[in-house]
Structures are given as structure tokens and as C-alpha cells.
Design a protein around this motif. Sequence first.
Motif, short mmCIF file in Angstrom:
data_model
loop_
_atom_site.label_atom_id
_atom_site.label_comp_id
_atom_site.label_asym_id
_atom_site.label_seq_id
_atom_site.Cartn_x
_atom_site.Cartn_y
_atom_site.Cartn_z
N VAL A 1 0.88 -1.17 0.00
CA VAL A 1 0.00 0.00 0.00
C VAL A 1 0.92 1.22 0.00
O VAL A 1 1.69 1.42 0.94
CB VAL A 1 -0.91 0.01 1.26
CG1 VAL A 1 -1.82 1.22 1.25
CG2 VAL A 1 -1.71 -1.29 1.35
N ALA A 2 0.87 1.99 -1.09
CA ALA A 2 1.80 3.12 -1.25
C ALA A 2 1.04 4.44 -1.25
O ALA A 2 0.07 4.59 -2.00
CB ALA A 2 2.57 2.96 -2.55
N ILE A 3 1.48 5.34 -0.38
CA ILE A 3 0.82 6.66 -0.32
C ILE A 3 1.69 7.64 -1.12
O ILE A 3 2.84 7.92 -0.76
CB ILE A 3 0.70 7.16 1.13
CG1 ILE A 3 0.12 6.04 2.03
CG2 ILE A 3 -0.17 8.40 1.22
CD1 ILE A 3 0.26 6.32 3.52
N ALA A 4 1.15 8.12 -2.23
CA ALA A 4 1.95 8.99 -3.13
C ALA A 4 1.13 10.24 -3.43
O ALA A 4 0.25 10.21 -4.28
CB ALA A 4 2.27 8.24 -4.42
N LEU A 5 1.44 11.30 -2.74
CA LEU A 5 0.65 12.53 -2.89
C LEU A 5 1.50 13.66 -3.45
O LEU A 5 2.74 13.62 -3.33
CB LEU A 5 0.05 12.89 -1.54
CG LEU A 5 -1.12 11.94 -1.24
CD1 LEU A 5 -1.32 11.73 0.23
CD2 LEU A 5 -2.39 12.44 -1.94
N PRO A 6 0.86 14.65 -4.05
CA PRO A 6 1.63 15.76 -4.63
C PRO A 6 2.54 16.38 -3.58
O PRO A 6 2.17 16.47 -2.41
CB PRO A 6 0.54 16.76 -5.04
CG PRO A 6 -0.72 15.99 -5.11
CD PRO A 6 -0.59 14.83 -4.19
N GLY A 7 3.73 16.80 -4.01
CA GLY A 7 4.67 17.40 -3.07
C GLY A 7 6.07 16.94 -3.43
O GLY A 7 6.26 16.24 -4.44
N PRO A 8 7.03 17.34 -2.60
CA PRO A 8 8.43 17.09 -2.95
C PRO A 8 8.79 15.60 -3.11
O PRO A 8 9.77 15.28 -3.77
CB PRO A 8 9.21 17.70 -1.77
CG PRO A 8 8.21 17.95 -0.70
CD PRO A 8 6.88 18.06 -1.34
N THR A 9 8.03 14.70 -2.50
CA THR A 9 8.42 13.29 -2.57
C THR A 9 7.67 12.51 -3.65
O THR A 9 7.89 11.32 -3.83
CB THR A 9 8.17 12.59 -1.20
OG1 THR A 9 6.76 12.58 -0.95
CG2 THR A 9 8.88 13.28 -0.07
N TYR A 10 6.81 13.22 -4.39
CA TYR A 10 5.94 12.51 -5.34
C TYR A 10 6.74 11.72 -6.39
O TYR A 10 6.51 10.53 -6.62
CB TYR A 10 4.99 13.51 -6.03
CG TYR A 10 4.07 12.84 -7.03
CD1 TYR A 10 2.97 12.11 -6.61
CD2 TYR A 10 4.32 12.94 -8.41
CE1 TYR A 10 2.13 11.49 -7.51
CE2 TYR A 10 3.49 12.32 -9.32
CZ TYR A 10 2.39 11.59 -8.86
OH TYR A 10 1.57 10.96 -9.77
N GLY A 11 7.70 12.40 -7.01
CA GLY A 11 8.49 11.75 -8.09
C GLY A 11 9.19 10.51 -7.56
O GLY A 11 9.19 9.44 -8.20
N ALA A 12 9.79 10.63 -6.37
CA ALA A 12 10.50 9.48 -5.78
C ALA A 12 9.53 8.34 -5.49
O ALA A 12 9.86 7.17 -5.67
CB ALA A 12 11.21 9.92 -4.50
N MET A 13 8.32 8.69 -5.06
CA MET A 13 7.32 7.65 -4.77
C MET A 13 6.94 6.90 -6.05
O MET A 13 6.83 5.67 -6.04
CB MET A 13 6.06 8.27 -4.15
CG MET A 13 6.10 8.54 -2.68
SD MET A 13 6.49 7.12 -1.63
CE MET A 13 5.20 5.97 -2.03
N ILE A 14 6.75 7.65 -7.14
CA ILE A 14 6.37 6.98 -8.40
C ILE A 14 7.49 6.02 -8.82
O ILE A 14 7.24 4.88 -9.23
CB ILE A 14 6.08 8.03 -9.50
CG1 ILE A 14 4.83 8.85 -9.13
CG2 ILE A 14 5.93 7.38 -10.87
CD1 ILE A 14 3.50 8.09 -9.19
N SER A 15 8.76 6.47 -8.68
CA SER A 15 9.88 5.58 -9.03
C SER A 15 9.86 4.33 -8.13
O SER A 15 10.03 3.21 -8.61
CB SER A 15 11.22 6.27 -8.82
OG SER A 15 11.24 7.44 -9.55
N ASN A 16 9.64 4.54 -6.84
CA ASN A 16 9.58 3.38 -5.92
C ASN A 16 8.48 2.41 -6.31
O ASN A 16 8.67 1.19 -6.28
CB ASN A 16 9.31 3.85 -4.47
CG ASN A 16 10.45 4.63 -3.85
OD1 ASN A 16 10.22 5.50 -3.02
ND2 ASN A 16 11.68 4.34 -4.26
#
Length: 580
Positions: A489-504
Motif C-alpha cells: 500500500v503506497a501513499i503517493a501525494l503531490p509534493g516534494p516526494t511525489y516523483g520518488a514515490m512513483i519511481s519506488n
Amino acid sequence: MCGIVGYVGRRTAGPLLVEGLRKLEYRGYDSYGVATLHRSVSVLKKSGRIPPQADLGKGLKGKIGIGHTRWATHGEPTDRNAHPHTDCTGRIAVVHNGIIENYAKLREELEGRGHRFLSDTDTEVIAHLVEEAFQPGKLQEAVEEALRRLEGSYAILVIAQDEPGIVAARKSSPLVLGIGDGETLAASDMTPLLEYTERVIFLEDGDVATLREGGITICCNGTAVQRPVEQVTWCLDDVKKGGFPHFMLKEIHEQPQVFYETVRSVDAREMAAQMRASPWVTLIGCGTSYHAGLVAKYLLEAHAGIPVRVEMGSEFKYFAPPVRGLVVAITQSGETADTLMALQKARAHNCQTAAVTNVVGSSVTRMADHVLYTRAGPEIGVAATKSFTAQLAVFLQLASRLSDGALDGAIATAHLAMGDALRTELDGAVSLCTGAKDIFFVGRGPFYPVALEGALKMKEISYIHAEGYPAGELKHGPFALLTPETPVVAIALPGPTYGAMISNIKEMKARQAPVIGIGDAGDTELADVVDVFLPLPDGPEAVHILTATVILQRLAYHTADALSRDIDRPRNLAKSVTVE
Ligand code: G6P
């Protein structure tokens, strides 16, 4: 954890005490028992859960009695270890919450003087000590004498043949007394009392009270004392299910209201000023309250620039590094032993102390210099839900106050977004989770503690192994566990970590793990890359923290429900952990 209830008055005590114990079930227990006084003391006690029949306890005569739900610490959860415990003569009965640390020595001593023990519990020594000191008409004095021998923590109720009341005492374990009309009551918390009275007294450590039909007298260190009578604002409906199949679901649904009421009622100015003035801020909590501390750290550091350390109560009390500045205990119940001990340590180091709690009159409120209350009302489900978002409400207010109102807009709309998050369709995600043995929950920044809390909810009520992880750390080990049967379950919301979350997430997909993505409603990029997309209502990050939490609580709830788990009373767990 262990529940106590006592009654003196005009009604038949047995059934009333059993009903009282049912209201305390949520604290967690593995056996139960009741003792009433008619001409002599009668005891009914059993291992296991209280059976549903309505007339249980009817056979016990008398209008004075005590009851107990036991969460085993010393001795297995068997019939004979269940409370109440009696003395050698069977004339005295005791229920006890807490731990008598020197019980082994006392037992040896008492056995040496000829006392026969019927259980393996620490509690039974109290019954025998009272027996030795007992003189007719002087039960309170006998209890006081017995208490002088005890080391450890206790909330106790004692009855004895021919004595017209109950003697109650507390030290480091909660005990509330209720004053009704021609009746008095005692309980570990207010829930069993609400049906009979709104007037309560919170005993202080060291208090010994006698409850009679006509009133209550209290002594501390042998001197009569007056304790304030408080008016309870919780009502009976607050402790009923209100049409929901489980308390947990009811409490999840109460969150928009609870959030709204907490932000409106909390006055964060004084604590904000203390935080501003303090070079060090430490937040302490256990379980869900610890997770609230982790989110609070992010909010206070990101929005107010205040450096914050967050510690678990169970670790902090053994802490070697310096203990300084402002120390804030976060505790729904206000009774968690580890959190209280940690706060005690802070006091011993002359720190300023504060508490964020849900329970007026709880132990933490008497210990901390300053208290902020959440307005969650009674939380019955063992898995904390509304108390968590109410704690976040307090810290959002604090962070906003410390940042010239930067979060005021988010705070004003959060309850509406939380209401929307109660309606998000979860079927696809639930069916992925019900078939899993292991589930990972990942996020970054403030969504990492949100992921930890989501995993905690899942494991405690569904019994599926679930782990919260910072998304970036998965590849440093847990990747080895990813399979097509291991949902993430991955929480990926707009903000500074979004790009890294999509890669993860793409890395997880490359290892064939099914991914449930929690993201912003309009996020087609995330929706395209995950197996199941759970959209959050549009909003700022502070609101997303709350709505993502609501979604994860519901995911755990519906997964556990699909697996027919005992949601409000998960195995081996207790709502209030009052021992170390
Ligand atoms: C127990 C409860 C948890 C709770 C924790 C801390 O483990 O089951 O739901 O988060 O205690 O409780 P507190 O009352 O201090 O917040």
C-alpha cells in the motif's frame, strides 16, 4: 487492561456488575468475576469472555458487590486465577488492577504464618493481608494496614462480610468513583458509571475511600480529604454502537465531528509559547499515540521550524542521552504505564511537562504541568482511530499557531474531506489484502508515520502481518520479500516526494508486487501505474495526512471484517496498557 467495577446501593448488585464489566470489555481481558455480599460473600468467576446471557449474575444476592475483568500478568488465565480473590475464611474479597511487585516475598511470609493460597496471582496476597489486620467494623483500617506492605501499583476494591460498603484504594492505577442517588459506584473508567450518575470523583494516588449507600469518604495518609466532584460530559450514547456493527467503525465515522470539535475547543497558545521558548521539545507516546508524535514532529519542524525528538515511552524511561526542555506525553487514555513513567523521568530531570490526552482526570493530567485535551469522547474499540486524528488536530493547531496560521485553511476544511474519505470505494483493495499473508505500507515524509499507523491497524485487527516502511528504504532489505502475493500500500501525494514515490512504485511493480496506490483524486499518472487506485479528496498536505489515515483505518477494518475477526477486541491486546 484489567477492569474494575463496584456497587453499593438499593439495586441487586450481581447483574449490574456484570453489565458494568461488559462495558469494560474493550480494555482487554481473558477472565472475569464478580463477588457480592448478602449474608456472606458469594463469588462467580471464570476464564474466557463474559457469556452473552442477560441474567448472568442474577443468582448472586446482595446490594453490595465488586467485579473484575482480568488481563493475565501473574498466573495463567484460568478460573482460579480470575478475580475476585478471597482470604482463608472466604469473608473478604478483593479485585485488583496493577502489579504487586513484592508479592512473592509477601506470599512466602503469609504461607509461613499458615495462610492457604488458591491462586497464582499477585493479588491474593492483598486478601490475606487484609484478613490479618481485619477487625469487625474497621475494614478501611485493615485495608490501609495491608497497603503499607505493598510495593507496586494498584487500584483495588475490597468487601467483607458484615461490612456495609466497599473500600477502594489507588496507587498508579486508575479508579473513578461515582455518586448516584442513594447509591455509589467505582470503576476503572467512567464507562460503567454513565448509566447511573454524572457526578464522579477521580481518586488521587494514596487515597483510600469507603463507599456506602449514602456517600463516600476519602482518606489520604490517615487524614480525611475532600476530592472535587466533577461533572461528566460524556453521555450514555457515546458508549453505545449507534447502529454500527462495531465500535471501531462507529469511531472511524465520528472522526470528522471529533476533529472539528477538537480544533475548536483546544487552546494551543500556552503550549505553543512553551515550545517556542524551549530549546528542546520531546514528544513521548506508545502505539498509535507514538505515531501521532511522529506526524507531529513533521508538522512542527516543517511549519514552525521547531526541532522535535519523538520517543516511545517504553524506551525513553531507560534513556541515557540528556533529558531537557519541554516533554509532552501523548496518550489517549492518560494511563499508559510506560508513557507515565517516561513523563515521571522528565519531571525528575526538572523538565517542563505537558500532556495531550482524551481523558479528563486521568493520571497524566495530574502529572503534567500543562494539559491539552482531545475531544474524541470514549474510544471503545481497542484499535485507536478517532483518538489519533484528534491528537493530530491538536498538533495541527499548535503548528499553525507557531507558523502565523499557515495551516488554518487546511484545518478549516479537513473535517469535510475526512467525511468524503469515509465514502471511498475499497472493495478491490480489500480483496487484495484478505488473500495476503504479508502487506507493506509505505510513504515518505509525514506519510511514513501514516503508513506505520496503517500497518498497525491492519496487523492488530486482521492478524495479517503488516509492516510500515519509509518508501525509500524498501530496497535496503524488504525488497527481498516482494512477491506477487505481497501487496504494497503506497501513499503517493503531490509534493516534494511525489516523483520518488512513483519511481519506488515502479520498482515494486518490477518485482511483481501488487500495489494499492493512495493518491490525489485527479492523479492519472499514479492511477495508471498501480493495481488499485484509492483517490483522496483534493486538498493540501495537512488534509491528505488525515484523509489517508481514514482510508487506511477503513482498509484494515473491512479486511478484518471480511476475515470475520473480533474487531473491537483483538486477541492478546488491551485498550489501556497499565503495566510496564
Ligand atoms: C494500547 C492500545 C493502543 C494505544 C496504546 C497507547 O496498545 O491498544 O490503541 O495506541 O495502548 O495508549 P494511550 O492510551 O497511551 O494512547
